[in-house]
Design a protein around this motif. Structure first.
Motif, PDB file in Angstrom:
ATOM      1  N   PRO A   1      -2.663   3.285  -9.437  1.00  0.00           N
ATOM      2  CA  PRO A   1      -1.819   2.229  -8.871  1.00  0.00           C
ATOM      3  C   PRO A   1      -2.625   1.168  -8.125  1.00  0.00           C
ATOM      4  O   PRO A   1      -3.577   1.483  -7.418  1.00  0.00           O
ATOM      5  CB  PRO A   1      -0.916   2.977  -7.890  1.00  0.00           C
ATOM      6  N   GLY A   2      -2.240  -0.075  -8.315  1.00  0.00           N
ATOM      7  CA  GLY A   2      -2.828  -1.166  -7.550  1.00  0.00           C
ATOM      8  C   GLY A   2      -1.811  -1.690  -6.558  1.00  0.00           C
ATOM      9  O   GLY A   2      -0.639  -1.309  -6.593  1.00  0.00           O
ATOM     10  N   LEU A   3      -2.239  -2.570  -5.669  1.00  0.00           N
ATOM     11  CA  LEU A   3      -1.304  -3.114  -4.680  1.00  0.00           C
ATOM     12  C   LEU A   3      -0.229  -3.965  -5.342  1.00  0.00           C
ATOM     13  O   LEU A   3       0.928  -3.931  -4.955  1.00  0.00           O
ATOM     14  CB  LEU A   3      -2.046  -3.967  -3.653  1.00  0.00           C
TER      15      LEU A   3
ATOM     16  N   HIS B   1       0.840  -1.206   0.000  1.00  0.00           N
ATOM     17  CA  HIS B   1       0.000   0.000   0.000  1.00  0.00           C
ATOM     18  C   HIS B   1       0.872   1.251   0.000  1.00  0.00           C
ATOM     19  O   HIS B   1       0.583   2.232  -0.699  1.00  0.00           O
ATOM     20  CB  HIS B   1      -0.945   0.004   1.212  1.00  0.00           C
TER      21      HIS B   1
ATOM     22  N   ALA C   1       2.086   1.985  -3.466  1.00  0.00           N
ATOM     23  CA  ALA C   1       1.017   2.539  -4.307  1.00  0.00           C
ATOM     24  C   ALA C   1       0.741   3.997  -3.942  1.00  0.00           C
ATOM     25  O   ALA C   1       0.574   4.855  -4.813  1.00  0.00           O
ATOM     26  CB  ALA C   1      -0.251   1.698  -4.167  1.00  0.00           C
ATOM     27  N   ARG C   2       0.740   4.290  -2.632  1.00  0.00           N
ATOM     28  CA  ARG C   2       0.487   5.674  -2.199  1.00  0.00           C
ATOM     29  C   ARG C   2       1.603   6.596  -2.670  1.00  0.00           C
ATOM     30  O   ARG C   2       1.351   7.712  -3.123  1.00  0.00           O
ATOM     31  CB  ARG C   2       0.387   5.745  -0.667  1.00  0.00           C
TER      32      ARG C   2
ATOM     33  N   VAL D   1       1.187   7.438  -6.277  1.00  0.00           N
ATOM     34  CA  VAL D   1       0.161   8.463  -6.525  1.00  0.00           C
ATOM     35  C   VAL D   1       0.723   9.859  -6.236  1.00  0.00           C
ATOM     36  O   VAL D   1       0.501  10.801  -6.983  1.00  0.00           O
ATOM     37  CB  VAL D   1      -1.087   8.215  -5.646  1.00  0.00           C
TER      38      VAL D   1
END
Lengths: 247, 462
Positions: free
Chosen positions: A177-179, A45, A48-49, A52
């Motif tokens: 974005p995905g995990l 996560h 992905a964050r 972003v």
């Protein structure tokens, strides 16, 4: 105190895991995840964050693109990342100064190529390789200066193309974005883009990343798509319905 | 159109019509700001809430937020309104209605008989005045019980939809996730796959896969492949085993049109599902999903705020007597609900509105990676919903949906909240879990020891 033993000493899930990327058979303690599984999820996560939140390094990208042709840099009407995430309408409009920049380069072009940060700026690192592989396949196409766009949504490409005077646009944009895949590029191609073009007017190639479609393969498909658009004079659902899309 | 106004700290705030009043009174969220209908200041928002509190409930019957003439959802709401059921609250203002809902003297029976007399706009209005604790207290008083093979919504129970999605619909991969969920006590709401492809052939293949697993293991539950309703309708006519008919729905005719549906299509599908009569325990055979922001996203919001439109989707749902309705609350993204705070409030609002309208509400407690939210926010919403008596939640392996690319609640999360609040699975499914040796005598999920499992389950693991 001795920590609780994991559920499954002789993990019966290893065979089943070959059939799915899903997080099955996670070790637990009580109802909660075991610490390793908890932290692995958190790491995915976090990646992905960060993807972003990352800003677009426009000058580095421009330097990589420079050998391929002239490069312009524009911004959407979204002033910062936080606003961009909440206001897709602003991400579809050009900032006033960018409008002027593009108008100064107005010409008679067949194609505009826009490299946009979208939801994952890092994904644009794959764009130069894609463009380098695409250009030799576009003989006879008048390609406008490449446009790097910050805080941009897909539809910003419509504004770029109409301002530059291009008859088609390909937007290379960072995907959500995905995990499991935090950094992935997508391409949206639109024939005769205009204000008010919708997703139904576009054709999409997605999942361009290290473990997915390669930039070279994406370039081959995009060239096929553009040729089909030019031949039929349309794009989007109508083109898909004609069954001419390459796979 | 009737203008309404309130004076706050010497400033008079005027709201020209009821839709504007509702929008300005809505607690802050990004979607209403995106639609440019939100209050311009925190003070204006409270002034709108004051004016809304003084608005008679009956006004919502006289002033539709979306025109009656051009919207079939408005026609459904007003044409099916039960005046007799409405009578106990007919003379109340929105503020009085909130107090009535919270009063000790207003019990489950009163709320059940009131539901047909309430419109989505009335409950949406009351909810805008409520704090989270109000939303929970009111919802907890409501019981909406539905049945197919399991019974869902009973007091003290929390069901889970087992969501075994796979990026390419691989049958073995899906079966692996189903097994993981079953062994963790999930699947009593439904075992429901979001297919990666909406092709009828693939959907049929997945329906056969789920039906086969269900029959081989004799699981008292219902399966679902969440394809478009027209796809499922076609397959039912071909004799493919369809338990639940799924569709995404919204609160305006135009938004539903963007989903490729209307009320007539839903009615046709509901009739087809009813004629199959596959439920052994009851005949609630529809499964609907909703979410705040879907109408705006389709450009079909008519200047109405997203929370009110979401409640209107429940009026569509209740007309078809569904088994399950869930608000996929954080899926749509930060342009509609920007943060964990906004997602948590929206989930509790949706649950409360649905329950007041008599809808069997569940919630996909979820978020995307570009929203300002994380697992802590999901833990908070899941626990608050479970305390408020939510009918069901999602169970996804490790909370990571590898097909749809978002995070929901995991089998473990569902297990943890059942344990924390003393909630149990649906009774039929609980008996099955006990019979399979998945639950121990303290009703805890046992660690799976393949040797101790009955043959069919053991073979799935092998």
């Amino acid at each position: 105190m001795k920590p609780p033993a994991p559920d499954r000493p002789g993990d019966p899930w290893s065979g089943l895991r070959t059939h799915t990327p899903a997080r099955i058979g996670l070790a637990r303690s009580g109802s909660a995840l075991a610490t390793k599984a908890l932290l692995e999820f958190r790491a995915d996560h976090a990646r992905a964050r960060d993807a972003v939140g990352d800003g677009l390094d426009e000058s580095a990208l421009a330097a990589t693109l420079a050998p391929l042709g002239q490069v312009l840099t524009v911004a959407s009407a979204a002033p910062d990342r936080a606003t961009y995430l909440r206001r897709p309408d602003l991400g579809r409009r050009l900032a006033a100064a960018s409008q002027t920049t593009l108008a100064e380069h107005r010409g008679d072009y067949d194609l505009a190529v826009v490299i946009a940060d979208g939801l994952s700026a890092r994904a644009t690192l794959a764009a130069p390789a894609l463009i380098a592989a695409l250009l030799p396949r576009l003989r006879g196409w008048r390609v406008a200066p490449f446009v790097i766009a910050r805080q941009a949504r897909v539809a910003l490409g419509d504004a770029v193309a109409t301002t530059l005077g291009a008859g088609a646009v390909a937007v290379l944009i960072g995907e959500r974005p995905g995990l499991s895949v935090p950094v992935s590029l997508g391409v949206y191609a639109t024939w005769r883009p205009r204000a008010g073009s919708t997703d139904a007017d576009r054709n999409c190639l997605s999942n361009i990343h290290a473990a997915g479609t390669s930039p070279e393969e994406a370039a081959r498909r995009l060239a096929g798509l553009l040729a089909a658009m030019r031949q039929r004079g349309l794009s989007g659902v109508a083109l898909k319905d004609e069954g001419v899309l390459l796979t | 159109m009737t203008a309404r106004a309130a004076t706050l700290a010497g400033t008079r705030h005027v709201f020209p019509d009821i839709a504007t009043l509702l929008a300005r009174a809505t607690p802050a969220r990004s979607g209403d700001a995106l639609a440019a209908i939100a209050a311009g200041s925190a003070e204006e928002r409270v002034a709108a809430q004051m004016a809304l509190a003084d608005t008679p409930l009956a006004a919502f019957l006289e002033e539709p937020v979306v025109p009656y003439e051009t919207d079939e959802v408005t026609r459904l709401i007003l044409d099916t309104h039960d005046r007799a059921a409405f009578a106990p609250v007919a003379a109340m203002t929105v503020g009085e209605f909130r107090e009535f809902l919270l009063a000790d003297t207003t019990d489950e029976a009163a709320l059940t008989s009131l539901a047909p007399g309430l419109t989505p706009e009335m409950v949406a209005a009351a909810v805008k005045l409520m704090r989270l604790s109000d939303l929970m207290a009111v919802a907890a008083k409501c019981r909406v019980v539905t049945r197919f093979r399991t019974t869902i919504g009973l007091k003290g129970r929390l069901a889970v939809r087992l969501q075994p999605n796979h990026p390419t619909d691989d049958p073995k991969g899906i079966a692996a996730s189903v097994l993981d969920g079953l062994l963790l006590g999930s699947g009593d709401a439904t075992i429901g796959i979001n297919p990666a492809s909406d092709s009828p052939a693939r959907t049929a293949e997945l329906l056969h896969l789920l039906d086969d697993i269900r029959q081989r293991l004799a699981i008292p539950t219902q399966s679902c492949v969440l394809a478009h309703v027209t796809t499922t309708l076609g397959l039912m006519n071909q004799g493919v085993p369809v338990d639940l008919v799924f569709q995404s729905i919204a609160g305006t005719e135009a938004a539903n049109a963007s989903f490729g549906i209307n009320l007539a299509i839903l009615a046709e599908a509901a009739d087809a599902a009813a004629s199959l009569a596959r439920g052994t325990n009851g005949d609630n055979a529809m499964y609907f999903e909703t979410g705040q922001g879907s109408a705006l996203s389709a450009g079909a919001h008519h200047g109405v705020d997203q929370q009110t439109l979401e409640a209107r989707a429940y009026a569509v749902a209740r007309h078809f007597r569904p088994l399950l309705v869930n608000t996929v609350v954080g899926f749509i993204g930060p342009e509609y609900l920007a943060s964990g705070k906004e997602i948590i409030r929206a989930g509790l609002e949706d649950h409360c509105c649905g329950k007041l309208l008599g809808v069997p509400m569940g919630c996909d407690v979820c978020y995307t990676n570009h929203a300002d939210a994380d697992q802590d926010d999901m833990d908070a919403l899941l626990t608050l919903l479970a305390a408020a008596g939510v009918n069901f939640v999602m169970g996804v392996p490790g909370a990571d949906d590898v097909m749809l690319g978002y995070q929901s609640t995991s089998f473990h999360d569902a297990l943890a909240v059942r344990e924390l609040l003393g909630l149990r699975p649906a009774p039929e499914f609980e008996s099955w879990l006990e019979g399979q040796g998945i639950l121990d005598r303290a009703r805890r999920i046992r660690p799976p020891e393949p040797a101790s499992l009955p043959g069919p389950l053991r073979r799935l693991l092998a």
